[in-house]
Design a protein around this motif. Structure first.
Motif, PDB file in Angstrom:
ATOM      1  N   VAL A  62       7.808  -1.730  -8.804  1.00  0.00           N
ATOM      2  CA  VAL A  62       6.676  -1.513  -7.913  1.00  0.00           C
ATOM      3  C   VAL A  62       7.015  -1.952  -6.487  1.00  0.00           C
ATOM      4  O   VAL A  62       7.779  -2.899  -6.272  1.00  0.00           O
ATOM      5  CB  VAL A  62       5.409  -2.245  -8.438  1.00  0.00           C
ATOM      6  CG1 VAL A  62       5.501  -3.738  -8.230  1.00  0.00           C
ATOM      7  CG2 VAL A  62       4.156  -1.701  -7.787  1.00  0.00           C
ATOM      8  N   ALA A  63       6.480  -1.219  -5.550  1.00  0.00           N
ATOM      9  CA  ALA A  63       6.544  -1.540  -4.125  1.00  0.00           C
ATOM     10  C   ALA A  63       5.195  -1.124  -3.574  1.00  0.00           C
ATOM     11  O   ALA A  63       4.681  -0.077  -3.930  1.00  0.00           O
ATOM     12  CB  ALA A  63       7.656  -0.752  -3.447  1.00  0.00           C
ATOM     13  N   PHE A  64       4.580  -1.943  -2.774  1.00  0.00           N
ATOM     14  CA  PHE A  64       3.248  -1.598  -2.285  1.00  0.00           C
ATOM     15  C   PHE A  64       3.339  -0.841  -0.971  1.00  0.00           C
ATOM     16  O   PHE A  64       4.086  -1.199  -0.076  1.00  0.00           O
ATOM     17  CB  PHE A  64       2.391  -2.851  -2.169  1.00  0.00           C
ATOM     18  CG  PHE A  64       2.006  -3.374  -3.512  1.00  0.00           C
ATOM     19  CD1 PHE A  64       0.875  -2.898  -4.142  1.00  0.00           C
ATOM     20  CD2 PHE A  64       2.805  -4.284  -4.176  1.00  0.00           C
ATOM     21  CE1 PHE A  64       0.529  -3.349  -5.403  1.00  0.00           C
ATOM     22  CE2 PHE A  64       2.471  -4.750  -5.428  1.00  0.00           C
ATOM     23  CZ  PHE A  64       1.326  -4.279  -6.045  1.00  0.00           C
ATOM     24  N   GLU A  65       2.572   0.229  -0.891  1.00  0.00           N
ATOM     25  CA  GLU A  65       2.557   1.103   0.273  1.00  0.00           C
ATOM     26  C   GLU A  65       1.282   0.812   1.071  1.00  0.00           C
ATOM     27  O   GLU A  65       0.179   0.915   0.536  1.00  0.00           O
ATOM     28  CB  GLU A  65       2.572   2.546  -0.221  1.00  0.00           C
ATOM     29  CG  GLU A  65       2.666   3.574   0.819  1.00  0.00           C
ATOM     30  CD  GLU A  65       2.802   4.973   0.227  1.00  0.00           C
ATOM     31  OE1 GLU A  65       3.222   5.843   0.990  1.00  0.00           O
ATOM     32  OE2 GLU A  65       2.500   5.205  -0.951  1.00  0.00           O
ATOM     33  N   ASP A  66       1.446   0.431   2.332  1.00  0.00           N
ATOM     34  CA  ASP A  66       0.295   0.170   3.196  1.00  0.00           C
ATOM     35  C   ASP A  66      -0.261   1.491   3.702  1.00  0.00           C
ATOM     36  O   ASP A  66       0.447   2.249   4.373  1.00  0.00           O
ATOM     37  CB  ASP A  66       0.693  -0.710   4.375  1.00  0.00           C
ATOM     38  CG  ASP A  66       1.093  -2.101   3.931  1.00  0.00           C
ATOM     39  OD1 ASP A  66       0.510  -2.593   2.955  1.00  0.00           O
ATOM     40  OD2 ASP A  66       1.992  -2.693   4.558  1.00  0.00           O
ATOM     41  N   ILE A  67      -1.527   1.768   3.366  1.00  0.00           N
ATOM     42  CA  ILE A  67      -2.127   3.028   3.806  1.00  0.00           C
ATOM     43  C   ILE A  67      -3.136   2.820   4.940  1.00  0.00           C
ATOM     44  O   ILE A  67      -3.541   3.782   5.575  1.00  0.00           O
ATOM     45  CB  ILE A  67      -2.776   3.783   2.646  1.00  0.00           C
ATOM     46  CG1 ILE A  67      -3.872   2.967   1.993  1.00  0.00           C
ATOM     47  CG2 ILE A  67      -1.724   4.209   1.638  1.00  0.00           C
ATOM     48  CD1 ILE A  67      -4.712   3.764   1.017  1.00  0.00           C
ATOM     49  N   ALA A  68      -3.539   1.577   5.149  1.00  0.00           N
ATOM     50  CA  ALA A  68      -4.445   1.209   6.243  1.00  0.00           C
ATOM     51  C   ALA A  68      -4.304  -0.299   6.429  1.00  0.00           C
ATOM     52  O   ALA A  68      -3.810  -0.984   5.531  1.00  0.00           O
ATOM     53  CB  ALA A  68      -5.881   1.589   5.900  1.00  0.00           C
ATOM     54  N   PRO A  69      -4.713  -0.819   7.557  1.00  0.00           N
ATOM     55  CA  PRO A  69      -4.626  -2.275   7.746  1.00  0.00           C
ATOM     56  C   PRO A  69      -5.356  -3.027   6.632  1.00  0.00           C
ATOM     57  O   PRO A  69      -6.535  -2.792   6.367  1.00  0.00           O
ATOM     58  CB  PRO A  69      -5.305  -2.497   9.102  1.00  0.00           C
ATOM     59  CG  PRO A  69      -5.153  -1.190   9.820  1.00  0.00           C
ATOM     60  CD  PRO A  69      -5.235  -0.142   8.747  1.00  0.00           C
ATOM     61  N   GLY A  70      -4.613  -3.857   5.917  1.00  0.00           N
ATOM     62  CA  GLY A  70      -5.183  -4.645   4.831  1.00  0.00           C
ATOM     63  C   GLY A  70      -5.368  -3.910   3.522  1.00  0.00           C
ATOM     64  O   GLY A  70      -5.922  -4.456   2.569  1.00  0.00           O
ATOM     65  N   VAL A  71      -4.909  -2.654   3.448  1.00  0.00           N
ATOM     66  CA  VAL A  71      -5.063  -1.861   2.220  1.00  0.00           C
ATOM     67  C   VAL A  71      -3.685  -1.394   1.754  1.00  0.00           C
ATOM     68  O   VAL A  71      -3.007  -0.646   2.450  1.00  0.00           O
ATOM     69  CB  VAL A  71      -5.970  -0.630   2.442  1.00  0.00           C
ATOM     70  CG1 VAL A  71      -6.089   0.182   1.163  1.00  0.00           C
ATOM     71  CG2 VAL A  71      -7.335  -1.050   2.947  1.00  0.00           C
ATOM     72  N   GLY A  72      -3.293  -1.852   0.578  1.00  0.00           N
ATOM     73  CA  GLY A  72      -2.024  -1.438  -0.018  1.00  0.00           C
ATOM     74  C   GLY A  72      -2.270  -0.830  -1.383  1.00  0.00           C
ATOM     75  O   GLY A  72      -3.189  -1.242  -2.103  1.00  0.00           O
ATOM     76  N   ILE A  73      -1.477   0.160  -1.744  1.00  0.00           N
ATOM     77  CA  ILE A  73      -1.581   0.777  -3.065  1.00  0.00           C
ATOM     78  C   ILE A  73      -0.217   0.716  -3.744  1.00  0.00           C
ATOM     79  O   ILE A  73       0.809   0.691  -3.069  1.00  0.00           O
ATOM     80  CB  ILE A  73      -2.078   2.233  -2.987  1.00  0.00           C
ATOM     81  CG1 ILE A  73      -1.153   3.091  -2.116  1.00  0.00           C
ATOM     82  CG2 ILE A  73      -3.521   2.299  -2.478  1.00  0.00           C
ATOM     83  CD1 ILE A  73      -1.477   4.571  -2.119  1.00  0.00           C
ATOM     84  N   PRO A  74      -0.203   0.660  -5.087  1.00  0.00           N
ATOM     85  CA  PRO A  74       1.084   0.612  -5.771  1.00  0.00           C
ATOM     86  C   PRO A  74       1.855   1.913  -5.614  1.00  0.00           C
ATOM     87  O   PRO A  74       1.286   3.002  -5.687  1.00  0.00           O
ATOM     88  CB  PRO A  74       0.719   0.340  -7.235  1.00  0.00           C
ATOM     89  CG  PRO A  74      -0.708   0.680  -7.365  1.00  0.00           C
ATOM     90  CD  PRO A  74      -1.325   0.606  -6.007  1.00  0.00           C
ATOM     91  N   ALA A  75       3.132   1.770  -5.371  1.00  0.00           N
ATOM     92  CA  ALA A  75       4.074   2.875  -5.311  1.00  0.00           C
ATOM     93  C   ALA A  75       5.312   2.389  -6.060  1.00  0.00           C
ATOM     94  O   ALA A  75       5.379   1.224  -6.449  1.00  0.00           O
ATOM     95  CB  ALA A  75       4.399   3.236  -3.876  1.00  0.00           C
ATOM     96  N   PHE A  76       6.271   3.266  -6.279  1.00  0.00           N
ATOM     97  CA  PHE A  76       7.436   2.886  -7.081  1.00  0.00           C
ATOM     98  C   PHE A  76       8.722   3.341  -6.434  1.00  0.00           C
ATOM     99  O   PHE A  76       8.751   4.318  -5.676  1.00  0.00           O
ATOM    100  CB  PHE A  76       7.324   3.465  -8.495  1.00  0.00           C
ATOM    101  CG  PHE A  76       6.182   2.897  -9.255  1.00  0.00           C
ATOM    102  CD1 PHE A  76       6.334   1.711  -9.948  1.00  0.00           C
ATOM    103  CD2 PHE A  76       4.956   3.514  -9.254  1.00  0.00           C
ATOM    104  CE1 PHE A  76       5.272   1.154 -10.634  1.00  0.00           C
ATOM    105  CE2 PHE A  76       3.874   2.965  -9.942  1.00  0.00           C
ATOM    106  CZ  PHE A  76       4.039   1.783 -10.631  1.00  0.00           C
TER     107      PHE A  76
END
Length: 82
Positions: A62-76
């Motif tokens: 897993v690596a977290f992707e920042d999509i907005a300030p303070g918002v991260g979603i799981p990515a791989f």
């Protein structure tokens, strides 16, 4: 949890209907089963790119992707292990 897992399935998204992802198409969504708990699965974007060769069972982490300030979603990302 370590965030390590194996690819169970994937699909290439060529047209995104979600705001904020249209400029990223094409991209790959992977269905990942986590190592620490069988049948616990996450779906996220593969950061290695849409042309990356994949096969069932490929190891990812897993690596977290920042999509907005303070918002991260799981990515791989692929680990290169089996």
């Amino acid at each position: 949890m370590s965030g390590r897992g194996h690819v169970r399935s994937w699909t290439v998204i060529r047209q995104s209907f979600l705001p904020g992802f249209a400029d990223d198409a094409p991209f790959v969504l992977v269905d990942v089963e986590l190592i620490e708990q069988a049948e616990l699965r996450l779906i996220g974007r593969l950061l290695d790119g849409p042309d990356t060769p994949l096969k069932l069972g490929d190891a990812v982490t897993v690596a977290f992707e920042d999509i907005a300030p303070g918002v991260g979603i799981p990515a791989f990302e692929l680990t290169g292990e089996q």
